[in-house]
Scaffold this active site. Structure first.
Site, PDB file in Angstrom:
ATOM      1  CB  ILE A 142       0.026   6.139   4.217  1.00  0.00           C
ATOM      2  CG1 ILE A 142       1.202   7.068   3.858  1.00  0.00           C
ATOM      3  CG2 ILE A 142      -0.455   6.370   5.641  1.00  0.00           C
ATOM      4  CD1 ILE A 142       2.462   6.843   4.663  1.00  0.00           C
ATOM      5  CE  LYS A 143      -1.176  -2.396   6.275  1.00  0.00           C
ATOM      6  NZ  LYS A 143      -0.665  -3.648   6.907  1.00  0.00           N
ATOM      7  CB  ILE A 144      -5.890   4.503   5.517  1.00  0.00           C
ATOM      8  CG1 ILE A 144      -4.814   5.600   5.477  1.00  0.00           C
ATOM      9  CG2 ILE A 144      -7.197   5.056   6.095  1.00  0.00           C
ATOM     10  CD1 ILE A 144      -5.161   6.781   4.585  1.00  0.00           C
TER      11      ILE A 144
END
Length: 377
Positions: A142-144
């Site tokens: 998951i890209k944050i």
């Protein structure tokens, strides 16, 4: 399978310890077998996506026509999430053999949290949890974004055993904060009883955008000394980031986590497509070779490197002093790297928000057209 005497530049890069990830994904690429071919033929072992990539994919051709028809009448935001998570899930399945063979290190596919939440910690965590559950594959990340508000979200998501790709990192100071957030997340994951060996993380340090911004500022200075420093900032900045990473993985906090089976948070070189045609088109690959990092490339850069990339061994370790001197020289010309990187973060979030809006608009148009066609039939 590649042979030990394989001379392909991409194979030599992999042998040097750099994981090659593709910075692109589309349903067409999946349907035609192109992604699988890149894994087999160009040593690709991961995929990154972002709102710009998905907006581009949906605006081209008719690969999504069937999906849009099936989703006609659905809320546009729900439709976007369905389409993007389906693509990421399918890509993760293509890369699952790589994930298994590398013991959960590579074979990763990244999907980004809605960029409109970049300044909202609580909702970032909520959406990250939902995306992780919806894709339902262990090799997703998951890209944050590495905004101030993103830092606690990174820690909280990792603490749940969810793999994270931290994106939009430009400055060394912010990168150090990201490393701290990562360590804290793994420490909490340990306390929560998670298996650290499968919790992956990368820190996406953006490269070419730094040169574009610094070069423009140096051109305004207009001196020969300033001109001689063009094309130097991005690689120097990335090399200093690697030095910061080395400091952290030499520390006691990481030693304890490593003993518990954790993976390091690998530096990932992002934005590696060269924007200035005067520069070598593979410079952000050639000059950032060091074992244990990821280089995510747009297809044009991957093709260029596969054709004429240069691998001369480690081009990063031991370069921090020289890199620091180059940054000092640039700032002596009146160009503040701190101001540049702060502006780049703001612009990066804004650009992804624009791309997200375009993605919503394109999807809505497709849903409307599908509904109209369905009604006509």
């Amino acid at each position: 399978m590649t042979s030990s005497n394989d001379t392909r530049p991409t194979h030599r890069l992999s042998e040097a310890g750099v994981s090659i990830w593709l910075d692109d994904l589309s349903r067409e690429r999946l349907a035609t077998g192109n992604l699988a071919a890149l894994v087999a033929e160009k040593d690709v072992v991961g995929v990154t996506t972002n709102p710009t990539i998905f907006a581009s994919a949906l605006s081209k051709g008719d690969a999504y026509a069937g999906a849009l028809a099936a989703l006609a009448g659905t809320d546009v935001e729900a439709a976007v999430e369905r389409i993007t998570t389906d693509d990421v899930r399918d890509a993760a399945d293509v890369l699952r053999p790589v994930y298994d063979a590398t013991h959960a290190v590579d074979g990763r596919v990244s999907i980004e949290v809605d960029p409109r939440l970049a300044r909202d910690t609580e909702h970032t965590v909520e959406v990250a949890e939902r995306l992780w559950a919806t894709v339902g594959r262990p090799n997703v990340m998951i890209k944050i974004p590495a905004t101030v508000e993103g830092l606690p979200a990174i820690t909280r998501v990792l603490a749940q055993g969810i793999s994270v790709n931290v994106t939009l990192i430009f400055s060394i100071e912010r990168y150090r904060a990201v490393l701290d957030a990562w360590l804290a997340g793994l420490e909490q994951a340990t306390a929560n009883g998670h298996d650290l060996s499968v919790v992956g993380s990368v820190a996406s340090f953006f490269v070419s955008r730094v040169d574009s911004a610094v070069d423009a500022a140096l051109e305004k200075v207009g001196t020969d000394d300033a001109a001689a420093l063009r094309g130097k900032a991005a690689i120097a900045n990335a090399r200093l980031a690697y030095a910061a990473y080395e400091e952290v993985v030499a520390g006691e906090r990481w030693a304890a986590l490593k003993a518990a089976g954790a993976q390091p948070q690998r530096p990932l070189w992002a934005s590696t497509g060269v924007k200035n045609p005067e520069y070598r088109d593979t410079m952000y690959v050639d000059e950032l070779v060091v074992a244990g990092v990821v280089n995510t490339m747009p297809e044009a850069t991957l093709d260029a490197f596969a054709d004429h990339g240069i691998v001369l061994g480690d081009t990063v370790t031991g370069t921090a002093e020289e890199a620091a001197a180059q940054i000092v020289a640039i700032e002596a010309q009146g160009v503040s790297l701190d101001k540049v990187t702060t502006q780049l973060e703001t612009e990066g979030v804004d650009k992804f928000e624009v791309s997200w809006s375009q993605l919503l608009e394109t999807t809505q148009a497709g849903l409307d057209a599908a509904a109209t066609q369905g009604g006509a039939e």
